[in-house]
Write a protein that holds these residues in place. Structure first.
Motif, PDB file in Angstrom:
ATOM      1  N   MET A 255      32.706  35.724  -3.719  1.00 34.42           N
ATOM      2  CA  MET A 255      32.073  35.880  -2.409  1.00 34.42           C
ATOM      3  C   MET A 255      32.942  35.214  -1.334  1.00 34.42           C
ATOM      4  N   ASP A 256      33.044  35.870  -0.187  1.00 28.61           N
ATOM      5  CA  ASP A 256      33.860  35.346   0.900  1.00 28.61           C
ATOM      6  C   ASP A 256      33.331  33.987   1.366  1.00 28.61           C
ATOM      7  N   LYS A 257      34.260  33.051   1.562  1.00 26.79           N
ATOM      8  CA  LYS A 257      33.873  31.690   1.948  1.00 26.79           C
ATOM      9  C   LYS A 257      33.126  31.675   3.271  1.00 26.79           C
ATOM     10  N   GLY A 258      33.577  32.515   4.221  1.00 31.58           N
ATOM     11  CA  GLY A 258      32.914  32.564   5.525  1.00 31.58           C
ATOM     12  C   GLY A 258      31.483  33.040   5.421  1.00 31.58           C
ATOM     13  N   VAL A 259      31.238  33.998   4.509  1.00 31.90           N
ATOM     14  CA  VAL A 259      29.882  34.502   4.316  1.00 31.90           C
ATOM     15  C   VAL A 259      28.996  33.423   3.710  1.00 31.90           C
ATOM     16  N   VAL A 260      29.553  32.661   2.761  1.00 30.63           N
ATOM     17  CA  VAL A 260      28.797  31.565   2.137  1.00 30.63           C
ATOM     18  C   VAL A 260      28.386  30.543   3.184  1.00 30.63           C
ATOM     19  N   ILE A 261      29.322  30.200   4.054  1.00 29.24           N
ATOM     20  CA  ILE A 261      29.021  29.238   5.123  1.00 29.24           C
ATOM     21  C   ILE A 261      27.948  29.782   6.044  1.00 29.24           C
ATOM     22  N   LEU A 262      28.061  31.082   6.381  1.00 35.42           N
ATOM     23  CA  LEU A 262      27.079  31.700   7.270  1.00 35.42           C
ATOM     24  C   LEU A 262      25.699  31.722   6.628  1.00 35.42           C
ATOM     25  N   GLN A 263      25.655  32.037   5.323  1.00 35.08           N
ATOM     26  CA  GLN A 263      24.385  32.008   4.610  1.00 35.08           C
ATOM     27  C   GLN A 263      23.762  30.618   4.647  1.00 35.08           C
ATOM     28  N   TYR A 264      24.583  29.615   4.404  1.00 31.41           N
ATOM     29  CA  TYR A 264      24.085  28.235   4.417  1.00 31.41           C
ATOM     30  C   TYR A 264      23.535  27.865   5.789  1.00 31.41           C
ATOM     31  N   GLN A 265      24.227  28.317   6.835  1.00 32.25           N
ATOM     32  CA  GLN A 265      23.782  28.011   8.194  1.00 32.25           C
ATOM     33  C   GLN A 265      22.421  28.623   8.469  1.00 32.25           C
ATOM     34  N   TYR A 266      22.226  29.883   8.037  1.00 32.19           N
ATOM     35  CA  TYR A 266      20.939  30.539   8.259  1.00 32.19           C
ATOM     36  C   TYR A 266      19.831  29.873   7.463  1.00 32.19           C
ATOM     37  N   TRP A 267      20.120  29.549   6.181  1.00 27.92           N
ATOM     38  CA  TRP A 267      19.125  28.846   5.375  1.00 27.92           C
ATOM     39  C   TRP A 267      18.794  27.503   5.993  1.00 27.92           C
TER      40      TRP A 267
ATOM     41  N   LEU B  47      10.121  30.398   7.457  1.00 32.12           N
ATOM     42  CA  LEU B  47      10.468  30.525   6.050  1.00 32.12           C
ATOM     43  C   LEU B  47      10.848  31.973   5.720  1.00 32.12           C
ATOM     44  N   CYS B  48      10.086  32.917   6.244  1.00 37.63           N
ATOM     45  CA  CYS B  48      10.387  34.338   6.022  1.00 37.63           C
ATOM     46  C   CYS B  48      11.729  34.716   6.641  1.00 37.63           C
ATOM     47  N   ILE B  49      11.996  34.217   7.840  1.00 39.95           N
ATOM     48  CA  ILE B  49      13.263  34.529   8.511  1.00 39.95           C
ATOM     49  C   ILE B  49      14.442  33.948   7.738  1.00 39.95           C
ATOM     50  N   ALA B  50      14.294  32.730   7.216  1.00 38.12           N
ATOM     51  CA  ALA B  50      15.371  32.108   6.442  1.00 38.12           C
ATOM     52  C   ALA B  50      15.693  32.941   5.206  1.00 38.12           C
ATOM     53  N   CYS B  51      14.657  33.394   4.504  1.00 32.01           N
ATOM     54  CA  CYS B  51      14.864  34.233   3.318  1.00 32.01           C
ATOM     55  C   CYS B  51      15.489  35.570   3.695  1.00 32.01           C
ATOM     56  N   PHE B  52      15.038  36.142   4.809  1.00 29.93           N
ATOM     57  CA  PHE B  52      15.558  37.429   5.270  1.00 29.93           C
ATOM     58  C   PHE B  52      17.038  37.339   5.628  1.00 29.93           C
ATOM     59  N   GLU B  53      17.406  36.303   6.353  1.00 26.86           N
ATOM     60  CA  GLU B  53      18.800  36.147   6.767  1.00 26.86           C
ATOM     61  C   GLU B  53      19.698  35.912   5.551  1.00 26.86           C
ATOM     62  N   ALA B  54      19.229  35.123   4.591  1.00 27.69           N
ATOM     63  CA  ALA B  54      20.021  34.864   3.389  1.00 27.69           C
ATOM     64  C   ALA B  54      20.214  36.152   2.591  1.00 27.69           C
ATOM     65  N   TYR B  55      19.160  36.942   2.469  1.00 27.42           N
ATOM     66  CA  TYR B  55      19.248  38.205   1.736  1.00 27.42           C
ATOM     67  C   TYR B  55      20.173  39.188   2.441  1.00 27.42           C
ATOM     68  N   ARG B  56      20.046  39.289   3.746  1.00 16.95           N
ATOM     69  CA  ARG B  56      20.873  40.238   4.498  1.00 16.95           C
ATOM     70  C   ARG B  56      22.351  39.873   4.413  1.00 16.95           C
ATOM     71  N   ASN B  57      22.670  38.602   4.495  1.00 16.24           N
ATOM     72  CA  ASN B  57      24.068  38.188   4.407  1.00 16.24           C
ATOM     73  C   ASN B  57      24.605  38.305   2.986  1.00 16.24           C
ATOM     74  N   SER B  58      23.709  38.172   2.006  1.00 12.70           N
ATOM     75  CA  SER B  58      24.115  38.379   0.627  1.00 12.70           C
ATOM     76  C   SER B  58      24.512  39.836   0.397  1.00 12.70           C
ATOM     77  N   ARG B  59      23.760  40.750   0.978  1.00 12.70           N
ATOM     78  CA  ARG B  59      24.090  42.182   0.863  1.00 12.70           C
ATOM     79  C   ARG B  59      25.419  42.500   1.543  1.00 12.70           C
ATOM     80  N   LYS B  60      25.639  41.871   2.710  1.00 15.94           N
ATOM     81  CA  LYS B  60      26.898  42.090   3.420  1.00 15.94           C
ATOM     82  C   LYS B  60      28.079  41.612   2.585  1.00 15.94           C
TER      83      LYS B  60
END
Length: 224
Positions: A1-13, A205-218
């Motif tokens: 997984m791209d490092k930038g995406v991981v960081i972005l996921q962490y930021q959203y969570w 909580l729903c938004i955090a899960c949604f953002e993590a899922y969406r960035n995981s798909r990306k």
């Protein structure tokens, strides 16, 4: 997984859970005071302050805002928003988020009312309302409905003035509906604040899960 995406996921969570934690702590504090019956002084003071400005014009406004926050109208607005998301904007995943926030907020409100068993105020009622008082169902519905609509539409607004006006409208509608319930004498102020906090915690909580899922798909799409 791209490092930038991981960081972005962490930021959203991280951002989502910070919001969830803040709202949740506010709700817990209010709920404890309500359960221990240690918040009546604040409630009575605020009710008197709000209802002391009673007038025919304000009563009409309060009844109108309370109607806007009712279940029937909220369902109508929700159906319109779902049609817009699914057929016009083609945002199928966002539709799931919208449904999760709205349905979850309603279920939480029903469960918490039964658990707290708080009777409605009987100081100066301008309308009659059945059911338990804490937390306010109108406040929870308004916060979750207008809050999630604001979140979903925010990204599609390009102008800063549009965003400011939209957020102002959201705050005024949500706050106005909560004020109307206090003014009409069917809810304590702590019911309204507790409703905002509970709905806010669930929505974040729903938004955090949604953002993590969406960035995981990306991130999966980027993999070779």
């Amino acid at each position: 997984m791209d490092k930038g995406v991981v960081i972005l996921q962490y930021q959203y969570w991280s951002r989502g859970f910070r919001g969830f934690t803040g709202f949740f702590l506010v709700f817990v504090v209010i709920a404890v005071f309500v359960k221990m019956d240690r918040i009546s002084g604040f409630d009575n003071f605020m009710i008197h302050a709000v209802q002391s400005a009673e007038s025919p014009a304000l009563t009409s406004l309060a009844k109108g805002l309370s109607l806007i926050g009712s279940s029937k109208l909220a369902i109508g607005i929700s159906l319109l928003a779902m049609v817009l998301l699914y057929f016009v904007l083609k945002h199928r995943i966002e539709l799931i988020l919208f449904l999760a926030v709205g349905a979850g907020s309603q279920l939480l409100n029903t469960w918490m009312k039964l658990w707290f068993h708080r009777e409605r105020p009987n100081i100066h009622r301008l309308i009659e309302q059945a059911g338990y008082s804490f937390p306010s169902g109108h406040s929870m519905a308004a916060f979750s409905l207008y809050g999630i609509i604001a979140y979903l539409l925010w990204r599609h607004m390009r102008r800063g003035s549009e965003r400011i006006l939209f957020i102002l409208f959201t705050v005024l509608m949500t706050g106005g509906i909560g004020w109307s319930r206090i003014y009409l004498g069917v809810h304590y102020p702590s019911d309204v604040i507790g409703g905002y906090a509970a709905s806010g915690a669930w929505m974040m909580l729903c938004i955090a899960c949604f953002e993590a899922y969406r960035n995981s798909r990306k991130s999966k799409k980027r993999l070779p």
